[in-house]
Design a protein around this motif. Structure first.
Motif, PDB file in Angstrom:
ATOM      1  N   PHE A 144      37.469  57.081  50.414  1.00 46.27           N
ATOM      2  CA  PHE A 144      36.825  56.734  49.143  1.00 46.27           C
ATOM      3  C   PHE A 144      37.590  55.621  48.432  1.00 46.27           C
ATOM      4  O   PHE A 144      36.994  54.645  47.942  1.00 46.27           O
ATOM      5  N   PHE A 145      38.903  55.722  48.373  1.00 41.55           N
ATOM      6  CA  PHE A 145      39.701  54.692  47.690  1.00 41.55           C
ATOM      7  C   PHE A 145      39.599  53.348  48.403  1.00 41.55           C
ATOM      8  O   PHE A 145      39.614  52.296  47.755  1.00 41.55           O
ATOM      9  N   MET A 146      39.496  53.376  49.714  1.00 38.22           N
ATOM     10  CA  MET A 146      39.393  52.123  50.459  1.00 38.22           C
ATOM     11  C   MET A 146      38.073  51.405  50.200  1.00 38.22           C
ATOM     12  O   MET A 146      37.954  50.193  50.446  1.00 38.22           O
ATOM     13  N   SER A 147      37.078  52.131  49.708  1.00 33.28           N
ATOM     14  CA  SER A 147      35.793  51.507  49.405  1.00 33.28           C
ATOM     15  C   SER A 147      35.716  50.974  47.980  1.00 33.28           C
ATOM     16  O   SER A 147      34.709  50.374  47.594  1.00 33.28           O
ATOM     17  N   VAL A 148      36.754  51.198  47.169  1.00 37.02           N
ATOM     18  CA  VAL A 148      36.772  50.673  45.797  1.00 37.02           C
ATOM     19  C   VAL A 148      36.922  49.150  45.864  1.00 37.02           C
ATOM     20  O   VAL A 148      37.815  48.628  46.546  1.00 37.02           O
ATOM     21  N   PRO A 149      36.059  48.397  45.183  1.00 38.92           N
ATOM     22  CA  PRO A 149      36.116  46.925  45.266  1.00 38.92           C
ATOM     23  C   PRO A 149      37.454  46.367  44.775  1.00 38.92           C
ATOM     24  O   PRO A 149      38.036  46.865  43.805  1.00 38.92           O
ATOM     25  N   ASP A 150      37.920  45.332  45.453  1.00 40.18           N
ATOM     26  CA  ASP A 150      39.169  44.692  45.041  1.00 40.18           C
ATOM     27  C   ASP A 150      39.047  44.076  43.650  1.00 40.18           C
ATOM     28  O   ASP A 150      40.037  43.959  42.923  1.00 40.18           O
ATOM     29  N   GLU A 151      37.808  43.673  43.293  1.00 40.18           N
ATOM     30  CA  GLU A 151      37.603  43.079  41.963  1.00 40.18           C
ATOM     31  C   GLU A 151      37.943  44.064  40.847  1.00 40.18           C
ATOM     32  O   GLU A 151      38.456  43.666  39.795  1.00 40.18           O
ATOM     33  N   LEU A 152      37.641  45.329  41.087  1.00 37.31           N
ATOM     34  CA  LEU A 152      37.958  46.349  40.083  1.00 37.31           C
ATOM     35  C   LEU A 152      39.467  46.504  39.944  1.00 37.31           C
ATOM     36  O   LEU A 152      39.986  46.631  38.818  1.00 37.31           O
ATOM     37  N   VAL A 153      40.167  46.479  41.042  1.00 38.82           N
ATOM     38  CA  VAL A 153      41.626  46.584  41.005  1.00 38.82           C
ATOM     39  C   VAL A 153      42.209  45.377  40.283  1.00 38.82           C
ATOM     40  O   VAL A 153      43.112  45.511  39.441  1.00 38.82           O
ATOM     41  N   GLU A 154      41.691  44.191  40.592  1.00 44.28           N
ATOM     42  CA  GLU A 154      42.189  42.972  39.959  1.00 44.28           C
ATOM     43  C   GLU A 154      41.901  42.973  38.454  1.00 44.28           C
ATOM     44  O   GLU A 154      42.739  42.574  37.643  1.00 44.28           O
ATOM     45  N   ALA A 155      40.694  43.433  38.073  1.00 41.95           N
ATOM     46  CA  ALA A 155      40.335  43.491  36.651  1.00 41.95           C
ATOM     47  C   ALA A 155      41.265  44.438  35.893  1.00 41.95           C
ATOM     48  O   ALA A 155      41.696  44.137  34.766  1.00 41.95           O
ATOM     49  N   ALA A 156      41.574  45.566  36.512  1.00 41.59           N
ATOM     50  CA  ALA A 156      42.487  46.518  35.869  1.00 41.59           C
ATOM     51  C   ALA A 156      43.872  45.914  35.718  1.00 41.59           C
ATOM     52  O   ALA A 156      44.538  46.107  34.681  1.00 41.59           O
ATOM     53  N   ARG A 157      44.308  45.150  36.719  1.00 40.77           N
ATOM     54  CA  ARG A 157      45.629  44.515  36.651  1.00 40.77           C
ATOM     55  C   ARG A 157      45.656  43.472  35.538  1.00 40.77           C
ATOM     56  O   ARG A 157      46.647  43.368  34.794  1.00 40.77           O
ATOM     57  N   ILE A 158      44.581  42.697  35.407  1.00 42.70           N
ATOM     58  CA  ILE A 158      44.519  41.675  34.349  1.00 42.70           C
ATOM     59  C   ILE A 158      44.549  42.325  32.967  1.00 42.70           C
ATOM     60  O   ILE A 158      45.142  41.798  32.012  1.00 42.70           O
ATOM     61  N   ASP A 159      43.875  43.508  32.857  1.00 38.03           N
ATOM     62  CA  ASP A 159      43.851  44.222  31.574  1.00 38.03           C
ATOM     63  C   ASP A 159      45.168  44.921  31.273  1.00 38.03           C
ATOM     64  O   ASP A 159      45.298  45.585  30.239  1.00 38.03           O
ATOM     65  N   GLY A 160      46.124  44.823  32.173  1.00 34.79           N
ATOM     66  CA  GLY A 160      47.444  45.397  31.917  1.00 34.79           C
ATOM     67  C   GLY A 160      47.602  46.841  32.332  1.00 34.79           C
ATOM     68  O   GLY A 160      48.567  47.505  31.923  1.00 34.79           O
ATOM     69  N   ALA A 161      46.669  47.361  33.131  1.00 31.97           N
ATOM     70  CA  ALA A 161      46.775  48.757  33.567  1.00 31.97           C
ATOM     71  C   ALA A 161      47.844  48.885  34.649  1.00 31.97           C
ATOM     72  O   ALA A 161      47.782  48.215  35.679  1.00 31.97           O
ATOM     73  N   GLY A 162      48.815  49.738  34.419  1.00 33.20           N
ATOM     74  CA  GLY A 162      49.840  50.010  35.421  1.00 33.20           C
ATOM     75  C   GLY A 162      49.321  50.974  36.477  1.00 33.20           C
ATOM     76  O   GLY A 162      48.183  51.441  36.404  1.00 33.20           O
ATOM     77  N   PRO A 163      50.171  51.291  37.452  1.00 26.28           N
ATOM     78  CA  PRO A 163      49.733  52.200  38.525  1.00 26.28           C
ATOM     79  C   PRO A 163      49.264  53.566  38.018  1.00 26.28           C
ATOM     80  O   PRO A 163      48.256  54.090  38.490  1.00 26.28           O
ATOM     81  N   VAL A 164      49.999  54.123  37.057  1.00 24.45           N
ATOM     82  CA  VAL A 164      49.625  55.451  36.555  1.00 24.45           C
ATOM     83  C   VAL A 164      48.327  55.388  35.771  1.00 24.45           C
ATOM     84  O   VAL A 164      47.420  56.217  35.947  1.00 24.45           O
ATOM     85  N   LYS A 165      48.201  54.379  34.899  1.00 26.06           N
ATOM     86  CA  LYS A 165      46.983  54.242  34.091  1.00 26.06           C
ATOM     87  C   LYS A 165      45.765  53.956  34.983  1.00 26.06           C
ATOM     88  O   LYS A 165      44.680  54.505  34.758  1.00 26.06           O
ATOM     89  N   PHE A 166      45.956  53.102  35.976  1.00 25.00           N
ATOM     90  CA  PHE A 166      44.853  52.802  36.890  1.00 25.00           C
ATOM     91  C   PHE A 166      44.402  54.060  37.632  1.00 25.00           C
ATOM     92  O   PHE A 166      43.203  54.316  37.802  1.00 25.00           O
ATOM     93  N   PHE A 167      45.375  54.863  38.027  1.00 26.98           N
ATOM     94  CA  PHE A 167      45.051  56.093  38.764  1.00 26.98           C
ATOM     95  C   PHE A 167      44.315  57.105  37.880  1.00 26.98           C
ATOM     96  O   PHE A 167      43.259  57.631  38.266  1.00 26.98           O
ATOM     97  N   ILE A 168      44.871  57.320  36.687  1.00 24.97           N
ATOM     98  CA  ILE A 168      44.314  58.377  35.828  1.00 24.97           C
ATOM     99  C   ILE A 168      43.024  57.939  35.142  1.00 24.97           C
ATOM    100  O   ILE A 168      42.050  58.701  35.067  1.00 24.97           O
ATOM    101  N   ASP A 169      42.990  56.698  34.647  1.00 27.31           N
ATOM    102  CA  ASP A 169      41.841  56.260  33.834  1.00 27.31           C
ATOM    103  C   ASP A 169      40.703  55.665  34.655  1.00 27.31           C
ATOM    104  O   ASP A 169      39.571  55.563  34.162  1.00 27.31           O
ATOM    105  N   ILE A 170      40.979  55.236  35.882  1.00 28.01           N
ATOM    106  CA  ILE A 170      39.916  54.575  36.647  1.00 28.01           C
ATOM    107  C   ILE A 170      39.603  55.331  37.944  1.00 28.01           C
ATOM    108  O   ILE A 170      38.449  55.716  38.179  1.00 28.01           O
ATOM    109  N   LEU A 171      40.608  55.546  38.770  1.00 24.25           N
ATOM    110  CA  LEU A 171      40.323  56.156  40.070  1.00 24.25           C
ATOM    111  C   LEU A 171      39.856  57.612  39.960  1.00 24.25           C
ATOM    112  O   LEU A 171      38.888  58.007  40.616  1.00 24.25           O
TER     113      LEU A 171
END
Length: 262
Positions: A144-171
């Motif tokens: 499931f995680f491998m099917s998450v678009p790279d654009e979403l990961v990049e957008a979260a990184r631009i918005d300043g989401a760290g690994p923990v925030k990305f995991f809890i708030d998005i994934l």
């Protein structure tokens, strides 16, 4: 499919002696209330610390704890494998995956020895923790995680989401249908566990419902009249939570295994 359940209900309404004489029938007796009270609140152990309600709660703790533990561990493992730059991530995943070849029955002796040395016998921790590592759930979450678009990961990184925030708030929110599907499978698997609780639990107050039914079944081998009413009601009680979970979450279950919310 409903015939066996109807037969159990019918036999729980008539006296045990009548069942011994005539077997299952179409007659409805008046013993359902007394049998229900005896099954739920009556002691069925040498120590007097065990009842149907106690065993039901123990099974519920095992089923829920087992499912939640597997989901948390599997989510973290899949997240690390997919999103962290680990040199041996692929090898680690396949090592985890090969544990499918080692079911509990194969590794039960070393698992028991470790649990015993940690002093976890006759505890809920000992019932749940040794079983929560799951290659199956890790595999599903990884895919499931491998099917998450790279654009979403990049957008979260631009918005300043760290690994923990990305995991809890998005994934995790994106995975809610998958989590629900895995929860159903693992809850039913944990609820029906018999071998592991039998190995590590000798305290009767920690017996699960499946163990209790077996305990009554062993009592049928004595010279007294078997307690058909009590054992039949406990068998029906053991069916109800898994059926209720599957019915309540069936939409999420199908969606989690066939679709995604991305």
């Amino acid at each position: 499919m409903m015939a066996p359940i109807a037969m159990l209900l019918q036999m729980s309404t008539v006296p045990d002696a009548e069942i011994m004489q005539h077997g299952p029938s179409l007659s409805i007796g008046n013993q359902f209330g007394p049998n229900f009270e005896k099954a739920m609140f009556g002691s069925m152990s040498f120590s007097g610390s065990n009842s149907g309600l106690t065993m039901f709660m123990n099974s519920l703790i095992l089923g829920v704890g087992f499912a939640i533990g597997k989901i948390v561990i599997s989510l973290c493992a899949a997240y690390a494998i997919v999103y962290f730059r680990l040199r041996l991530a692929t090898l680690a995943f396949w090592l985890i995956f090969t544990t499918l070849l080692l079911p509990l029955e194969v590794r039960i002796v070393p698992s028991y020895e470790v649990t015993q040395k940690l002093g976890l016998l006759n505890t809920y921790t000992g019932l749940i923790v040794p079983l929560i590592a799951s290659a199956t759930a890790t595999f599903f979450f990884r895919q499931f995680f491998m099917s998450v678009p790279d654009e979403l990961v990049e957008a979260a990184r631009i918005d300043g989401a760290g690994p923990v925030k990305f995991f809890i708030d998005i994934l995790v929110p994106l995975s809610r249908t998958m989590i629900a599907a895995i929860f159903i499978i693992m809850f039913v698997y944990g609820w029906n566990q018999y071998l592991w609780p039998t190995m590590i639990v000798t305290d009767e107050s920690k017996f699960t419902l499946v163990q209790g039914i077996k305990q009554i079944t062993q009592g049928l081998e004595g010279n007294h009249i078997p307690e058909f009413g009590r054992s039949n009601l406990l068998a029906i009680l053991a069916i109800l939570p898994p059926v209720a979970i599957v019915i309540f979450f069936q939409g999420w279950f199908v969606k989690g295994l066939t679709e995604s919310d991305k």
